[in-house]
Design an enzyme around this catalytic site. Sequence first.
Site, short mmCIF file in Angstrom:
data_model
loop_
_atom_site.label_atom_id
_atom_site.label_comp_id
_atom_site.label_asym_id
_atom_site.label_seq_id
_atom_site.Cartn_x
_atom_site.Cartn_y
_atom_site.Cartn_z
N SER A 94 -23.85 -42.44 -28.72
CA SER A 94 -24.97 -41.57 -29.07
C SER A 94 -26.19 -42.36 -29.55
CB SER A 94 -24.54 -40.58 -30.16
OG SER A 94 -23.40 -39.87 -29.73
N1 SAM Z 1 -19.09 -41.25 -31.27
C1 SAM Z 1 -19.08 -41.98 -30.02
C2 SAM Z 1 -19.69 -43.34 -30.11
O1 SAM Z 1 -20.20 -43.70 -31.18
O2 SAM Z 1 -19.61 -44.07 -29.10
C3 SAM Z 1 -19.72 -41.20 -28.91
C4 SAM Z 1 -18.84 -40.16 -28.42
S1 SAM Z 1 -19.22 -39.50 -26.85
C5 SAM Z 1 -20.78 -38.75 -27.06
C6 SAM Z 1 -18.07 -38.12 -26.92
C7 SAM Z 1 -16.61 -38.52 -26.83
O3 SAM Z 1 -15.81 -37.38 -27.05
C8 SAM Z 1 -16.21 -39.07 -25.45
O4 SAM Z 1 -15.66 -40.34 -25.59
C9 SAM Z 1 -15.19 -38.05 -24.95
O5 SAM Z 1 -14.16 -38.63 -24.16
C10 SAM Z 1 -14.66 -37.50 -26.27
N2 SAM Z 1 -14.00 -36.19 -26.19
C11 SAM Z 1 -14.36 -35.11 -25.46
N3 SAM Z 1 -13.48 -34.11 -25.69
C12 SAM Z 1 -12.56 -34.56 -26.59
C13 SAM Z 1 -11.43 -34.00 -27.24
N4 SAM Z 1 -11.02 -32.75 -27.02
N5 SAM Z 1 -10.73 -34.77 -28.10
C14 SAM Z 1 -11.10 -36.05 -28.35
N6 SAM Z 1 -12.16 -36.63 -27.77
C15 SAM Z 1 -12.90 -35.90 -26.91
#
Ligand code: SAM
Length: 218
Positions: A63
Site C-alpha cells: 500500500s
Molecule cells: N499490508 C500489505 C503490505 O504492506 O504489503 C498490503 C496488503 S495487499 C493491499 C492485500 C493483501 O490481502 C494481499 O496480499 C491479499 O492476498 C490479502 N488477502 C486478501 N484476502 C485475504 C483473506 N481473506 N485473508 C488473508 N489475506 C487476504
Amino acid sequence: MVNDYERARLRMVDEQLVARGIKDPRVLSAMGRVPRHLFVEEALRDRAYGDHALPIGERQTISQPYMVALMTESLALKGSERVLEIGTGSGYQTAVLAELAARVYSIERIAGLADRARRLIASLDYRNVTIKVFDGTYGWKEQAPFDAILVTAGSPDVPAPLTEQLKEGGRMIIPVGDRTTQILKKVTRTAAGIEVSSMTGCVFVPLIGGHGWLAEDA
Ligand code: SAM
C-alpha cells in the site's frame, strides 16, 4: 552514514506523511525506520519511497505509504497491544505494526507471499510477529481477543468474526465498499456496543474469503 534509501525514507516521512497531517510521533519514527525498499522486488527499489502503491506479485500490492500511516495512526497504538492484521502481503505494514505493538498476528491467504514476508520479517529480527496462511475473514480465534485489528484489503462489509474478536475498547480499521473502491471505516467496540465511523475514500485489492468477496476469477 545516511544512504540514499534512508534519505528517501526521511523525505517520504516529511513530504507524504507530516505534510498531510500524520502526527503520531511513534508512527512517524517507525516509518522512518522500516526499510520499505526491502519489501519490494529489486527492480522496483528506486520507487519504494514514492507516493504510491506498488505491485508485489500474485496481483497484489504494497500500500501507499500515506495509507499505511493513516491506518496505523488510527489504531492509536501505545506499545502494549496485541494486534491482528489481515492481508500480510509484502509484510511492510506488519513490520510497522511490530515496531509499535507488543504482538502482531498477521494472516495472508497466498502462501508464497506469506513465506516471503515471514523470511524478511525474521531477517530484520522482528521477534513479536506470527504469520499464518488462512482466510483472514474468520480472524484468529485461538489468539483473540485483540486490542486492534487492521484489514488491508477491501471488504463488501465488516466481517462479523472480526468484530467479535475485538476487545472492549478495541478498534478495527477496514476498507469497506465494492471490489474497486472503498471507504476506510473505523469500528470500535465500547461497553455500549459497536460504533462505526467513516474516514476517507480508498482503493484496495479485494478481501477474498468466506466473509469477503468470492475468489477473484469467480
Ligand atoms: N499490508 C500489505 C503490505 O504492506 O504489503 C498490503 C496488503 S495487499 C493491499 C492485500 C493483501 O490481502 C494481499 O496480499 C491479499 O492476498 C490479502 N488477502 C486478501 N484476502 C485475504 C483473506 N481473506 N485473508 C488473508 N489475506 C487476504
